[in-house]
Enzyme design. Structure first.
Site, PDB file in Angstrom:
ATOM      1  N   GLY A 222       0.770  -1.239   0.000  1.00 46.37           N
ATOM      2  CA  GLY A 222       0.000   0.000   0.000  1.00 46.37           C
ATOM      3  C   GLY A 222       0.799   1.285   0.000  1.00 46.37           C
ATOM      4  O   GLY A 222       0.228   2.352   0.171  1.00 46.37           O
ATOM      5  N   GLU A 263       4.591  -5.974   1.827  1.00 48.17           N
ATOM      6  CA  GLU A 263       4.176  -6.592   0.557  1.00 48.17           C
ATOM      7  C   GLU A 263       3.894  -5.520  -0.494  1.00 48.17           C
ATOM      8  O   GLU A 263       2.758  -5.329  -0.923  1.00 48.17           O
ATOM      9  CB  GLU A 263       2.898  -7.416   0.784  1.00 48.17           C
ATOM     10  CG  GLU A 263       3.027  -8.481   1.848  1.00 48.17           C
ATOM     11  CD  GLU A 263       1.664  -8.915   2.412  1.00 48.17           C
ATOM     12  OE1 GLU A 263       0.640  -8.276   2.126  1.00 48.17           O
ATOM     13  OE2 GLU A 263       1.637  -9.900   3.157  1.00 48.17           O
ATOM     14  N   GLY A 265       3.333  -3.764  -3.908  1.00 50.15           N
ATOM     15  CA  GLY A 265       3.060  -4.110  -5.301  1.00 50.15           C
ATOM     16  C   GLY A 265       3.306  -2.887  -6.158  1.00 50.15           C
ATOM     17  O   GLY A 265       4.317  -2.755  -6.864  1.00 50.15           O
ATOM     18  N   ARG A 302      -8.144   1.192 -14.475  1.00 48.81           N
ATOM     19  CA  ARG A 302      -8.040   1.970 -13.231  1.00 48.81           C
ATOM     20  C   ARG A 302      -8.780   3.312 -13.264  1.00 48.81           C
ATOM     21  O   ARG A 302      -9.435   3.674 -12.293  1.00 48.81           O
ATOM     22  CB  ARG A 302      -6.569   2.168 -12.830  1.00 48.81           C
ATOM     23  CG  ARG A 302      -5.852   0.845 -12.530  1.00 48.81           C
ATOM     24  CD  ARG A 302      -4.458   1.050 -11.955  1.00 48.81           C
ATOM     25  NE  ARG A 302      -4.531   1.546 -10.593  1.00 48.81           N
ATOM     26  CZ  ARG A 302      -4.365   2.794 -10.239  1.00 48.81           C
ATOM     27  NH1 ARG A 302      -4.061   3.713 -11.131  1.00 48.81           N
ATOM     28  NH2 ARG A 302      -4.476   3.141  -8.978  1.00 48.81           N
ATOM     29  N   TYR A 306     -11.512   2.986 -10.438  1.00 48.98           N
ATOM     30  CA  TYR A 306     -11.121   3.653  -9.191  1.00 48.98           C
ATOM     31  C   TYR A 306     -11.095   5.179  -9.309  1.00 48.98           C
ATOM     32  O   TYR A 306     -10.579   5.833  -8.403  1.00 48.98           O
ATOM     33  CB  TYR A 306      -9.691   3.246  -8.799  1.00 48.98           C
ATOM     34  CG  TYR A 306      -9.442   1.781  -8.615  1.00 48.98           C
ATOM     35  CD1 TYR A 306     -10.115   1.055  -7.637  1.00 48.98           C
ATOM     36  CD2 TYR A 306      -8.489   1.126  -9.378  1.00 48.98           C
ATOM     37  CE1 TYR A 306      -9.846  -0.289  -7.450  1.00 48.98           C
ATOM     38  CE2 TYR A 306      -8.220  -0.216  -9.196  1.00 48.98           C
ATOM     39  CZ  TYR A 306      -8.900  -0.920  -8.227  1.00 48.98           C
ATOM     40  OH  TYR A 306      -8.618  -2.243  -8.040  1.00 48.98           O
ATOM     41  N   CYS A 332     -17.649  -0.418 -26.285  1.00 47.99           N
ATOM     42  CA  CYS A 332     -19.065  -0.051 -26.268  1.00 47.99           C
ATOM     43  C   CYS A 332     -19.588   0.064 -24.850  1.00 47.99           C
ATOM     44  O   CYS A 332     -20.461  -0.692 -24.402  1.00 47.99           O
ATOM     45  CB  CYS A 332     -19.884  -1.047 -27.074  1.00 47.99           C
ATOM     46  SG  CYS A 332     -19.516  -0.889 -28.818  1.00 47.99           S
ATOM     47  N   TYR A 360      -1.308  -3.066 -11.961  1.00 50.95           N
ATOM     48  CA  TYR A 360      -2.750  -3.224 -12.173  1.00 50.95           C
ATOM     49  C   TYR A 360      -3.197  -2.642 -13.515  1.00 50.95           C
ATOM     50  O   TYR A 360      -4.293  -2.118 -13.647  1.00 50.95           O
ATOM     51  CB  TYR A 360      -3.544  -2.597 -11.004  1.00 50.95           C
ATOM     52  CG  TYR A 360      -3.019  -3.032  -9.650  1.00 50.95           C
ATOM     53  CD1 TYR A 360      -3.203  -4.339  -9.235  1.00 50.95           C
ATOM     54  CD2 TYR A 360      -2.304  -2.167  -8.831  1.00 50.95           C
ATOM     55  CE1 TYR A 360      -2.707  -4.769  -8.015  1.00 50.95           C
ATOM     56  CE2 TYR A 360      -1.793  -2.581  -7.612  1.00 50.95           C
ATOM     57  CZ  TYR A 360      -2.000  -3.885  -7.206  1.00 50.95           C
ATOM     58  OH  TYR A 360      -1.501  -4.302  -6.004  1.00 50.95           O
TER      59      TYR A 360
END
Ligand SMILES: *Cc1c(COP(=O)(O)O)cnc(C)c1O
Length: 404
Positions: A222, A263, A265, A302, A306, A332, A360
């Protein structure tokens, strides 16, 4: 000097491999990992790359070559990690909501495991007792992360065992003689504020006396990276210093050595990635100037999923006058990448680059509208390789079973 690819390099890659194409810069990943290493020099800290951000096998192998460990979110990611060459001891499987059979598979493969439900914890205890160490994924009531969709620590979140159920956890541990070696809390993504991690560390400090065999405190991923120009990410050196203090303190208090786990990413792979698209059509409606690219949320979801901001640049006309464009895809559905964004004047055929496309991006791609997933290219030491072929028509039919 930060590792970046020049517009010239990106234009050359687009000409050679076609568009849309994802481009990854290995040296940027190295730079990010080095930053972590330097910031956490003083403490016992291990980093497990959250591989769900980008699983191309060459990226995994590059990360392995740096000495980084790996975190997996499915049994298939565990198998990919083994395939890439990671040692089982350096693989962590942080599960959520999975069938117990996947946990049994992970045990058979010998990897580290974090369990996120009371029911799987109980099954684990009944089957393995004290013979296989395991971590517990807890859910504190902390609201953190860029927004609700990427926050996982709040009280309506499905992730982890709610911390209020500590008594039940402890009863289960005792009854089944579980060997709890790690506590895990991942509060969400894009956490800029170091104090959120400190809150988690505070919770661990309160919990440790209940778990005499715990040695590993896993604070999840994070870390925030800058998406906008001039934006700053998580203060990694400050976090490194704070974590060292807490680990030292805990080790002194409890007379055993603790290790912090993270962790990351996005932190490792977001900025290494560039997504190059081409403008198919320009369209004007009232005050809005649409630039329609040969992509959509099937390739980079994304912004729609988000409301994520991705910096975009017209690399075909870098000197052109700045004008506002609404950048949309060709799917579409409404697939708007950016609204009224200032770009150097856009012409049909121009190349638009999306930055921060490593994490991502491709990974969340799909074949919606029966469009092909993009090619993937790796740049390392000024060499360029194709590391993922663009789909072909056969790929669309590959798993379909003709019965009529
Ligand atoms: C997704 C995830 C991460 C990585 O999050 P980033 O924001 O990419 O750093 C780490 N740990 C767990 C358990 C995750 O689900």
């Amino acid at each position: 000097m930060s590792a970046t690819l020049t517009e010239e390099q990106l234009r050359t890659i687009a000409a050679q491999y076609g568009t849309p194409v994802y481009v990854y810069h290995a040296e940027k990943i190295t730079e990010q990992y080095t930053l972590l290493q330097n910031a956490f020099r003083k403490s016992h800290t291990r980093f497990f790359y959250a591989s769900k951000a980008l699983t191309n096998i060459n990226i995994l192998r590059h990360i392995l070559s740096l000495g980084c460990d790996i975190d997996c979110s499915s049994i298939n990611e565990v198998k990919l990690a083994l395939h890439a060459g990671f040692e089982k001891d350096n693989i962590l499987y942080t599960s959520n909501g999975i069938a117990f059979s996947e946990i049994e598979e992970a045990v058979a493969l010998g990897v580290k495991i974090n369990i996120d439900s009371l029911s799987n914890l109980e099954k684990f205890g009944k089957k393995y007792g004290h013979s296989y160490p395991v971590g517990i994924r807890l859910r504190p009531n902390i609201m953190a992360g860029g927004n609700l969709k990427i926050s996982t620590g709040h009280e309506k979140s499905k992730f982890g065992i709610p911390i209020e159920q500590l008594d039940t956890i402890l009863a289960l541990v005792k009854e089944n003689d579980l060997f709890i070696h790690a506590l895990h809390i991942h509060t969400g993504s894009e956490i800029k504020d170091v104090s959120v991690f400190m809150k988690v560390a505070g919770i661990f400090t309160d919990l440790v006396p209940h778990f005499p065999e715990v040695r590993f405190l896993d604070l999840g991923g994070g870390f925030k990276v800058p998406y906008k120009e001039g934006e700053s990410g998580t203060d990694i050196p400050l976090l490194g210093q704070k974590v060292a203090e807490i680990i030292d303190q805990l080790s002194a208090t409890h007379q055993r050595s603790f290790e912090a786990w993270f962790e990351p990413g996005k932190f490792l792979v977001s900025e290494c990635g560039y997504f190059i698209t081409e403008v198919n059509v320009l369209k004007q409606s009232g005050q809005t100037h649409f630039a329609g690219v040969n992509s959509g949320f099937n390739h980079l979801i994304r912004p729609m999923f988000y409301d994520a901001y991705h910096r975009i640049q017209n690399i075909s006309n870098p000197e052109g006058p700045l004008r506002p464009y609404t950048i949309v895809g060709n799917i579409c559905e409404t697939d708007t990448f950016a609204t009224d964004r200032e770009l150097n004047e856009v012409r049909e055929g121009d190349l638009l680059v999306f930055y921060n496309a490593g994490a991502y991006g491709f990974e969340m791609g799909s074949n919606y509208n029966s469009r092909f997933k993009p090619a993937q290219v790796l740049v390392s030491k000024d060499q360029t390789w194709l590391i993922g072929k663009r789909d072909s028509f056969e790929d669309l039919l590959r798993n379909q079973v003709l019965v009529l």
